[in-house]
Write a protein that holds these residues in place. Structure first.
Motif, mmCIF file in Angstrom:
data_model
loop_
_atom_site.group_PDB
_atom_site.id
_atom_site.type_symbol
_atom_site.label_atom_id
_atom_site.label_comp_id
_atom_site.label_asym_id
_atom_site.label_seq_id
_atom_site.Cartn_x
_atom_site.Cartn_y
_atom_site.Cartn_z
ATOM 1 N N ALA A 284 0.853 -1.181 0.000
ATOM 2 C CA ALA A 284 0.000 0.000 0.000
ATOM 3 C C ALA A 284 0.891 1.234 0.000
ATOM 4 N N ASP A 285 0.430 2.282 -0.639
ATOM 5 C CA ASP A 285 1.227 3.507 -0.708
ATOM 6 C C ASP A 285 1.583 4.031 0.683
ATOM 7 N N SER A 286 0.679 3.834 1.630
ATOM 8 C CA SER A 286 0.873 4.379 2.975
ATOM 9 C C SER A 286 2.020 3.719 3.729
ATOM 10 N N VAL A 287 2.450 2.541 3.287
ATOM 11 C CA VAL A 287 3.521 1.840 4.009
ATOM 12 C C VAL A 287 4.756 1.630 3.152
ATOM 13 N N LYS A 288 4.675 1.998 1.899
ATOM 14 C CA LYS A 288 5.787 1.782 0.975
ATOM 15 C C LYS A 288 7.039 2.504 1.483
ATOM 16 N N GLY A 289 8.150 1.776 1.499
ATOM 17 C CA GLY A 289 9.397 2.339 1.984
ATOM 18 C C GLY A 289 9.602 2.197 3.482
ATOM 19 N N ARG A 290 8.555 1.830 4.211
ATOM 20 C CA ARG A 290 8.668 1.669 5.666
ATOM 21 C C ARG A 290 8.480 0.214 6.086
ATOM 22 N N PHE A 291 7.596 -0.498 5.414
ATOM 23 C CA PHE A 291 7.285 -1.886 5.762
ATOM 24 C C PHE A 291 7.897 -2.821 4.723
ATOM 25 N N THR A 292 8.266 -4.014 5.187
ATOM 26 C CA THR A 292 8.803 -5.038 4.299
ATOM 27 C C THR A 292 8.157 -6.378 4.616
ATOM 28 N N ILE A 293 7.578 -6.982 3.601
ATOM 29 C CA ILE A 293 6.999 -8.313 3.766
ATOM 30 C C ILE A 293 8.016 -9.350 3.303
ATOM 31 N N SER A 294 8.058 -10.458 4.015
ATOM 32 C CA SER A 294 8.954 -11.549 3.639
ATOM 33 C C SER A 294 8.316 -12.865 4.067
ATOM 34 N N ARG A 295 8.897 -13.952 3.607
ATOM 35 C CA ARG A 295 8.357 -15.261 3.965
ATOM 36 C C ARG A 295 9.474 -16.273 4.043
ATOM 37 N N ASP A 296 9.225 -17.316 4.811
ATOM 38 C CA ASP A 296 10.128 -18.449 4.904
ATOM 39 C C ASP A 296 9.273 -19.693 4.736
ATOM 40 N N ASN A 297 9.223 -20.216 3.540
ATOM 41 C CA ASN A 297 8.350 -21.352 3.266
ATOM 42 C C ASN A 297 8.770 -22.584 4.068
ATOM 43 N N ALA A 298 10.041 -22.713 4.347
ATOM 44 C CA ALA A 298 10.503 -23.853 5.148
ATOM 45 C C ALA A 298 9.938 -23.807 6.558
ATOM 46 N N LYS A 299 9.710 -22.603 7.050
ATOM 47 C CA LYS A 299 9.127 -22.435 8.390
ATOM 48 C C LYS A 299 7.625 -22.197 8.317
ATOM 49 N N ASN A 300 7.086 -22.205 7.096
ATOM 50 C CA ASN A 300 5.646 -21.990 6.918
ATOM 51 C C ASN A 300 5.200 -20.682 7.568
ATOM 52 N N SER A 301 5.985 -19.657 7.348
ATOM 53 C CA SER A 301 5.742 -18.387 8.036
ATOM 54 C C SER A 301 5.916 -17.194 7.104
ATOM 55 N N VAL A 302 5.227 -16.130 7.472
ATOM 56 C CA VAL A 302 5.300 -14.856 6.759
ATOM 57 C C VAL A 302 5.572 -13.778 7.798
ATOM 58 N N TYR A 303 6.270 -12.740 7.369
ATOM 59 C CA TYR A 303 6.668 -11.689 8.308
ATOM 60 C C TYR A 303 6.338 -10.311 7.740
ATOM 61 N N LEU A 304 6.186 -9.363 8.642
ATOM 62 C CA LEU A 304 6.022 -7.971 8.240
ATOM 63 C C LEU A 304 6.920 -7.127 9.132
ATOM 64 N N GLN A 305 8.002 -6.630 8.559
ATOM 65 C CA GLN A 305 8.894 -5.736 9.262
ATOM 66 C C GLN A 305 8.358 -4.323 9.100
ATOM 67 N N MET A 306 8.071 -3.675 10.227
ATOM 68 C CA MET A 306 7.484 -2.340 10.201
ATOM 69 C C MET A 306 8.451 -1.355 10.834
ATOM 70 N N ASN A 307 8.954 -0.436 10.044
ATOM 71 C CA ASN A 307 9.875 0.589 10.523
ATOM 72 C C ASN A 307 9.203 1.958 10.480
ATOM 73 N N SER A 308 9.802 2.888 11.181
ATOM 74 C CA SER A 308 9.312 4.269 11.189
ATOM 75 C C SER A 308 7.808 4.334 11.431
ATOM 76 N N LEU A 309 7.368 3.642 12.458
ATOM 77 C CA LEU A 309 5.940 3.559 12.745
ATOM 78 C C LEU A 309 5.338 4.927 13.014
ATOM 79 N N ARG A 310 4.096 5.082 12.590
ATOM 80 C CA ARG A 310 3.347 6.325 12.751
ATOM 81 C C ARG A 310 2.082 6.051 13.543
ATOM 82 N N PHE A 311 1.511 7.113 14.093
ATOM 83 C CA PHE A 311 0.252 6.959 14.831
ATOM 84 C C PHE A 311 -0.795 6.261 13.969
ATOM 85 N N GLU A 312 -0.839 6.615 12.696
ATOM 86 C CA GLU A 312 -1.861 6.066 11.815
ATOM 87 C C GLU A 312 -1.640 4.598 11.446
#
Length: 124
Positions: free
Chosen positions: A61-89
């Motif tokens: 989403a435009d609102s998180v572009k450049g701040r959030f990063t999605i990644s996955r590890d299929n071997a661990k059957n997991s997905v992640y969301l790294q959230m940086n520079s968090l805002r009130f919104e």
């Protein structure tokens, strides 16, 4: 059907970082696009990020572009969301979801299985 369980939410100050995790069970997420969505109080659920099965394509989403990063590890059957520079919104309940379709889709209707969500609160 895939069971999804989010974790990693909590209270953070503006500018801080959090990493959300989504653990899948019941079947492998390997062939599927996975996404993160969020819902703030009084608002509709909205798309945050998506990643294709082999991580060759992501969508934000435009609102998180450049701040959030999605990644996955299929071997661990997991997905992640790294959230940086968090805002009130960014305060919302964050949901992990599985799509049976290809491509890093951003439509809620494109996702079949959903987790229960994890609360992220950004406050000073």
């Amino acid at each position: 059907q895939v069971q999804l369980a989010e974790s990693g939410g909590g209270l953070a100050r503006p500018g801080a970082s959090l990493t959300l995790s989504c653990a899948a069970s019941g079947r492998s997420i390997d062939p599927f696009t996975m996404g993160w969505f969020r819902q703030a109080p009084g608002k509709d659920r909205e798309f945050v990020a998506a990643i294709t099965w082999n991580s060759d394509s992501t969508n934000y989403a435009d609102s998180v572009k450049g701040r959030f990063t999605i990644s996955r590890d299929n071997a661990k059957n997991s997905v992640y969301l790294q959230m940086n520079s968090l805002r009130f919104e960014d305060t919302a309940v964050y949901f992990c979801a599985r799509s049976p379709w290809g491509g890093a889709r951003g439509g809620i209707v494109d996702y079949d299985d959903w987790g229960q969500g994890t609360q992220v609160t950004v406050s000073s």
